[in-house]
Design an enzyme around this catalytic site. Structure first.
Site, mmCIF file in Angstrom:
data_model
loop_
_atom_site.group_PDB
_atom_site.id
_atom_site.type_symbol
_atom_site.label_atom_id
_atom_site.label_comp_id
_atom_site.label_asym_id
_atom_site.label_seq_id
_atom_site.Cartn_x
_atom_site.Cartn_y
_atom_site.Cartn_z
ATOM 1 N N ARG A 22 -83.932 -53.968 81.579
ATOM 2 C CA ARG A 22 -84.201 -54.894 82.689
ATOM 3 C C ARG A 22 -85.705 -54.862 82.953
ATOM 4 N NH1 ARG A 22 -84.775 -52.894 87.696
ATOM 5 N NH2 ARG A 22 -83.127 -51.339 87.816
ATOM 6 N N HIS B 125 -84.241 -54.594 90.137
ATOM 7 C CA HIS B 125 -82.773 -54.651 90.195
ATOM 8 C C HIS B 125 -82.326 -55.933 90.898
ATOM 9 C CE1 HIS B 125 -78.624 -53.575 90.856
ATOM 10 N NE2 HIS B 125 -78.796 -53.715 92.150
ATOM 11 N N TYR C 122 -89.741 -46.089 90.968
ATOM 12 C CA TYR C 122 -88.943 -45.130 90.186
ATOM 13 C C TYR C 122 -89.139 -45.212 88.676
ATOM 14 C CZ TYR C 122 -85.798 -49.232 90.118
ATOM 15 O OH TYR C 122 -85.278 -50.494 89.982
HETATM 16 C C1 LIG Z 1 -68.382 -50.138 93.869
HETATM 17 C C2 LIG Z 1 -69.852 -50.287 94.135
HETATM 18 N N1 LIG Z 1 -70.596 -49.176 94.270
HETATM 19 C C3 LIG Z 1 -71.921 -49.295 94.509
HETATM 20 C C4 LIG Z 1 -72.501 -50.516 94.609
HETATM 21 C C5 LIG Z 1 -74.004 -50.638 94.844
HETATM 22 N N2 LIG Z 1 -74.617 -51.076 93.587
HETATM 23 C C6 LIG Z 1 -74.930 -52.366 93.409
HETATM 24 S S1 LIG Z 1 -75.570 -52.631 91.895
HETATM 25 C C7 LIG Z 1 -75.473 -51.017 91.477
HETATM 26 C C8 LIG Z 1 -75.948 -50.549 90.129
HETATM 27 C C9 LIG Z 1 -75.148 -51.047 88.972
HETATM 28 O O1 LIG Z 1 -75.832 -50.778 87.781
HETATM 29 P P1 LIG Z 1 -75.376 -51.311 86.373
HETATM 30 O O2 LIG Z 1 -73.893 -51.286 86.266
HETATM 31 O O3 LIG Z 1 -76.141 -50.566 85.355
HETATM 32 O O4 LIG Z 1 -75.792 -52.850 86.377
HETATM 33 P P2 LIG Z 1 -77.252 -53.497 86.468
HETATM 34 O O5 LIG Z 1 -77.531 -53.725 87.925
HETATM 35 O O6 LIG Z 1 -78.220 -52.564 85.833
HETATM 36 O O7 LIG Z 1 -77.165 -54.803 85.737
HETATM 37 C C10 LIG Z 1 -74.931 -50.282 92.516
HETATM 38 C C11 LIG Z 1 -74.712 -48.839 92.475
HETATM 39 C C12 LIG Z 1 -71.683 -51.659 94.473
HETATM 40 N N3 LIG Z 1 -72.178 -52.897 94.551
HETATM 41 N N4 LIG Z 1 -70.362 -51.514 94.207
#
Ligand SMILES: Cc1ncc(C[n+]2csc(CCOP(=O)(O)OP(=O)(O)O)c2C)c(N)n1
Ligand SMILES: [Mg+2]
Length: 363
Positions: A261, A265, A274
């Site tokens: 990415r 985020h 970070y």
């Molecule tokens: C069940 C849940 N836990 C926590 C969150 C908060 N959260 C939103 S995005 C994220 C990270 C997800 O990372 P990844 O699966 O690697 O996807 P990326 O954002 O890198 O595309 C988190 C922890 C959420 N939305 N849903």
């Protein structure tokens, strides 16, 4: 009766790569790069349009027109390559960063804008394109994808479903359940993990002690494949193979597309808090778009007129997106109450009054 996997599963550590960062074809011979010239150019166009629209979405959010946006900059090859080889009737179950997938599927950018603006029907019209609404609760979409794949199986269809998820999602219990169920019942579901190295500020090394995310497939009794997620042809080839396997009744596949990415985020994140510049520089050198342009040049398929046509198409789509967002009807805030709850309690009524008063003050 569930049929368990009889063949031992092994997973290569090295991602499948068909085109190197220099645009030169690699020695990989297990997969084909042989696509019609028109398709090869269209993949380029889709990646460029995805990046340009991604920029436009960020701009619109910065102007206060969208509540939030999740940029996919850097992940264009992973998304376009995976979606491009599917049929229009294969159901997609996105997480929330899949702009390139939506565009390949023909979902109008304005519909994506409506989802991030929070207007009524935001995202719901995705379903006419066999695409589930975005899933913000991380990983839950994988269970939906497995359920839909089971339905296709029972209906005797030869369609597949695709669960798009991130590296962080692989740590969720829901994802374990989805993978396990898919493996046991050999359902036609493809798990497409975009390992973009980060889950907000958590690096992928903190997600698992397994050799790789793809290696988790071994425990679920399904093939696991690592692919260079910045190589559009490799993503296309690996996904084509997995979809054919699923359509033939040979069950699910776990694919780990290794990518990065490049942006934050979300528009509410500051990644400089970070991660560091050398890391970013490393991945900028792997950028999927210049890499693929160099490949097309090497194949004699790139021309200035292609570049101009793609740029014009992207500019038009950016303008269309702005028009769609600026022209969107105002939100009826009452729907927050009428469309969610069957009965309006006194507390909800008080909240509704408070919200109306607040809006009247700020108008
Ligand atoms: C069940 C849940 N836990 C926590 C969150 C908060 N959260 C939103 S995005 C994220 C990270 C997800 O990372 P990844 O699966 O690697 O996807 P990326 O954002 O890198 O595309 C988190 C922890 C959420 N939305 N849903
Ligand atoms: Mg991630």
């Amino acid at each position: 009766m569930a049929r368990n996997c009889q063949t031992p599963v092994t997973v290569d550590r090295e991602p499948v790569q068909l085109v190197g960062p220099d645009g030169i074809p690699t020695a990989e011979e297990r997969y084909s790069r042989d696509l019609p010239a028109q398709t090869l150019c269209w993949l380029y166009e889709m990646m460029v349009v995805t990046r340009e629209l991604d920029n436009e979405f960020v701009n619109l959010q910065r102007q206060g027109e969208l509540a939030l946006f999740t940029p996919c900059r850097g992940q264009e090859a992973a998304q376009v390559g995976a979606a491009a080889c599917l049929r229009a009737t294969d159901w997609l179950f996105p997480q929330y960063r899949e702009l390139g997938v939506y565009l390949v599927r023909g979902i109008p950018p304005g519909d994506v804008g409506a989802a991030w603006r929070g207007t009524w029907h935001g995202g719901l019209e995705f379903t006419t394109k066999c695409c589930a609404p975005m899933s913000v609760p991380v990983g839950t979409q994988t269970l939906h994808a497995v359920g839909a794949a089971m339905a296709a199986q029972r209906l005797g269809e030869d369609s597949v479903t695709v669960a798009f998820l991130g590296d962080g999602a692989t740590s969720e219990g829901d994802v374990h359940e989805a993978l396990n169920l898919a493996g046991v019942f050999r359902v036609p579901c493809l798990f497409y993990v975009q390992n973009n190295q980060w889950a907000i500020s958590t690096p992928v090394r903190n997600q698992t002690a397994a050799v790789s995310l793809a290696h988790k497939a071994i425990a679920y009794g399904m093939p696991g494949i690592r692919v260079d997620g910045n190589d559009v042809l490799a993503c296309y080839a690996v996904m084509t193979e997995a979809a054919a396997r699923a359509r033939a009744g040979n069950g699910p596949t776990l694919i780990e597309a290794v990518t990065y990415r490049l942006g934050p985020h979300t528009t509410a994140d500051d990644p400089t808090r970070y991660r560091n510049q050398p890391e970013l520089d490393h991945w900028l050198a792997q950028d999927p778009i210049p890499r693929y342009r160099r490949y097309l040049q090497g194949q004699g398929l790139w021309s200035q007129s292609l570049e101009d046509r793609v740029a014009a198409r992207a500019a038009q789509q950016r303008a269309d997106l702005r028009d769609a967002v600026f022209g969107a009807p105002d939100i009826d805030v009452d729907e927050l109450f009428t469309a969610v709850y069957a009965d309006i309690t006194p507390e909800l009524e008080a909240q509704r009054r408070q919200l109306r008063a607040e809006l009247a003050r700020t108008d």
